[in-house]
Design a protein around this motif. Structure first.
Motif, short mmCIF file in Angstrom:
data_model
loop_
_atom_site.label_atom_id
_atom_site.label_comp_id
_atom_site.label_asym_id
_atom_site.label_seq_id
_atom_site.Cartn_x
_atom_site.Cartn_y
_atom_site.Cartn_z
N ASP A 123 21.32 75.36 49.25
CA ASP A 123 21.59 75.28 47.81
C ASP A 123 20.68 76.17 46.95
OD1 ASP A 123 22.51 74.36 45.35
OD2 ASP A 123 21.15 72.64 45.36
N SER A 124 20.98 77.47 46.88
CA SER A 124 20.36 78.34 45.86
C SER A 124 21.18 79.63 45.77
CB SER A 124 18.89 78.64 46.17
OG SER A 124 18.75 79.42 47.33
N ASP A 125 21.02 80.36 44.67
CA ASP A 125 21.93 81.49 44.36
C ASP A 125 21.54 82.78 45.07
OD1 ASP A 125 23.79 80.19 42.69
OD2 ASP A 125 22.29 80.14 41.10
N ILE A 126 21.89 82.87 46.33
CA ILE A 126 21.50 84.01 47.14
C ILE A 126 22.38 85.24 46.87
CG2 ILE A 126 21.33 84.79 49.55
CD1 ILE A 126 19.06 82.87 48.39
N TRP A 127 23.55 85.00 46.38
CA TRP A 127 24.47 86.10 46.02
C TRP A 127 23.81 87.04 45.01
CZ3 TRP A 127 27.07 87.45 41.48
CH2 TRP A 127 28.28 88.14 41.62
N PHE A 128 23.22 86.48 43.97
CA PHE A 128 22.49 87.28 42.97
C PHE A 128 21.34 88.04 43.61
CE2 PHE A 128 23.20 84.38 39.02
CZ PHE A 128 24.47 84.91 38.87
N TRP A 129 20.59 87.28 44.38
CA TRP A 129 19.38 87.79 45.02
C TRP A 129 19.71 89.00 45.90
CZ3 TRP A 129 14.24 87.22 44.81
CH2 TRP A 129 13.46 87.47 45.95
N ALA A 130 20.74 88.85 46.75
CA ALA A 130 21.12 89.90 47.69
C ALA A 130 21.58 91.15 46.94
CB ALA A 130 22.23 89.39 48.62
N ARG A 131 22.34 90.95 45.87
CA ARG A 131 22.80 92.11 45.08
C ARG A 131 21.64 92.85 44.44
NH1 ARG A 131 28.61 91.98 42.13
NH2 ARG A 131 29.74 91.90 44.10
N ALA A 132 20.70 92.10 43.92
CA ALA A 132 19.56 92.73 43.25
C ALA A 132 18.73 93.53 44.24
CB ALA A 132 18.70 91.66 42.56
N ILE A 133 18.44 92.93 45.39
CA ILE A 133 17.62 93.62 46.39
C ILE A 133 18.36 94.87 46.89
CG2 ILE A 133 16.49 93.42 48.66
CD1 ILE A 133 15.15 91.50 46.77
N ALA A 134 19.67 94.74 47.15
CA ALA A 134 20.45 95.88 47.65
C ALA A 134 20.46 97.01 46.63
CB ALA A 134 21.88 95.43 47.96
N ALA A 135 20.61 96.68 45.35
CA ALA A 135 20.65 97.70 44.31
C ALA A 135 19.29 98.40 44.19
CB ALA A 135 21.05 97.08 42.98
N GLU A 136 18.23 97.62 44.19
CA GLU A 136 16.89 98.20 44.06
C GLU A 136 16.55 99.11 45.25
OE1 GLU A 136 14.50 97.72 41.58
OE2 GLU A 136 16.03 96.70 40.38
N ARG A 137 17.05 98.74 46.43
CA ARG A 137 16.75 99.55 47.62
C ARG A 137 17.80 100.65 47.84
NH1 ARG A 137 13.01 96.23 51.06
NH2 ARG A 137 12.15 94.85 49.48
N ARG A 138 18.76 100.74 46.92
CA ARG A 138 19.83 101.76 46.98
C ARG A 138 20.58 101.73 48.32
NH1 ARG A 138 19.13 104.33 42.40
NH2 ARG A 138 17.03 104.44 41.53
#
Ligand code: THG
Length: 368
Positions: A123-138
């Motif tokens: 139970d936590s919002d990993i979808w947001f987290w994964a998108r942010a990390i992926a975008a930052e790491r290009r």
């Protein structure tokens, strides 16, 4: 009569209507969805899980899908467990940490193809987290929450029921391994998994419009074995020592404190989120650990809906993070997240919120 209305903010699982029709009486909220908890007879739900077979709507276990050339790379960046040997068709229990080495989720990772992964999340919002990390790491990876909802079949008779539906090949699945398949044209994956230690499977429904159909197939096959309704069962998971991330943990808890250190590989490259902090935490030694609690007496109000202080000599030494009546032990049992200064065999005092003080013994986990 209290009612909730499934909406975009409180999404119904594909099995919601079946669970309601079967007489679900209580539910919890998990990943902004309704998690059926009980159908009115918790003793039966526990005993069906221990002695027979139960089916649970665990559609709340959402998948965060990573797809594309950098999917494997991102999966590893998001988890401090070594995934280099993970095979297609294999699942692994993986801690997920933030940059400070704090546990933010404890999903099961499923590797569907070389460039397609699901994190089956708590139970936590990993979808947001994964998108942010992926975008930052290009990274070249597409992240989505696909239409995939697990239905759990648990208990000593679960294998017989699931094999009667899919065939004997399910008996050969190793723990957390899975196979993609279909049933009457319903796309599915079947995995040996589930949030109990009584054995069983999770059937991942890959077309939400066919939830009632799948529910009825499982129910029909289970009739012969008196399949029961239920939901993830607190007494059993506590007896079995399973971690509930977000209940047993707070926003300062690292994996070492809750017995998940064995799933952390400190030799992973520095680009893994949290790995440097985890090396530091490991070197310094974690300050707390998770132990079992056996409460004195047969207190009639075992349920703890929030953390309660644990004291020794009037000083706070930790928290009781859950507490439940154990049918097997005939005691109230729980988990302590407690200073390393306290250890197995020690007696501690629960300064319970209802003002009563209760002694408890610290024991090793799991209870069974
Ligand atoms: N199934 C699926 N998704 C899930 C869960 C699940 N997402 C949320 C939550 N449960 C994730 N957390 C856990 C916690 C513990 C286990 C599985 C998922 C578990 N642990 C075993 C144990 O601790 O003994 C085995 C761990 C191991 O050794 O690999 O099973 O249940 N789809």
């Amino acid at each position: 009569m209290f009612q909730v209305f499934p909406t975009a903010r409180l999404r119904p699982s594909p099995f919601f209507h079946s669970a309601m029709a079967e007489g679900c009486t209580s539910a919890s909220i998990y990943n902004r969805m309704i998690l059926p908890a009980s159908f009115g007879d918790k003793e039966k739900e526990y005993s069906d899980l221990m002695n027979g077979v139960v089916m649970w709507d665990v559609g709340v276990e959402r998948q965060v899908q990573l797809e594309g050339p950098d999917a494997a790379k991102l999966a590893q960046i998001l988890s401090p467990r070594d995934l280099s040997k993970c095979k297609v068709g294999q699942g692994k229990y993986v801690p997920m940490c933030n940059h400070d080495g704090i546990l933010i989720n404890d999903p099961i990772l499923l590797k569907l193809h070389e460039d397609l992964y699901w994190f089956s999340i708590a139970d936590s919002d990993i979808w947001f987290w994964a998108r942010a990390i992926a975008a930052e790491r290009r990274l070249d990876v597409k992240i989505s929450e696909p239409d995939v909802s697990p239905l759990a079949v648990q208990g000593p008779m679960a294998e017989t029921v699931v094999a009667s539906i899919f065939g004997d090949w399910v008996r050969d699945l190793k723990y957390f391994w899975f196979k993609e398949t279909e049933l009457n044209g319903i796309p599915l994956a079947v995995q040996r998994s589930g949030w109990s230690k009584q054995g069983g499977f999770e059937i991942y429904l890959r077309d939400g419009s066919r939830g009632t159909e799948l529910w009825n197939i499982v129910k029909q096959a289970g009739l012969l074995y008196n399949i029961g309704n239920g939901g993830p069962t607190s007494p059993e998971r506590t007896e079995s020592g399973l971690v509930s991330c977000g209940s047993d943990t707070d926003d300062t808890t690292n994996p070492y404190e809750v017995r998940l250190g064995k799933y952390v590989d400190l030799n992973l490259p520095d680009d893994v989120v949290g790995i440097e902090a985890l090396r530091r935490i490991h070197a310094e030694g974690p300050k707390r650990h998770q132990l079992g609690l056996v409460l004195d007496g047969d207190s009639s109000d075992p349920l703890s809906f929030h953390w309660e202080d644990i004291t020794v000599g009037g000083q706070k030494v930790g928290d009781m993070t859950n507490c439940i009546w154990s049918p097997r032990m005939q005691k109230n049992i729980g988990y302590a997240l407690i200073s390393k200064k306290c250890n197995i065999g020690d007696t501690v005092v629960l300064a319970r919120s209802n003002q009563r003080k209760v002694n408890a013994q610290l024991v090793d986990l799991p209870f069974y």
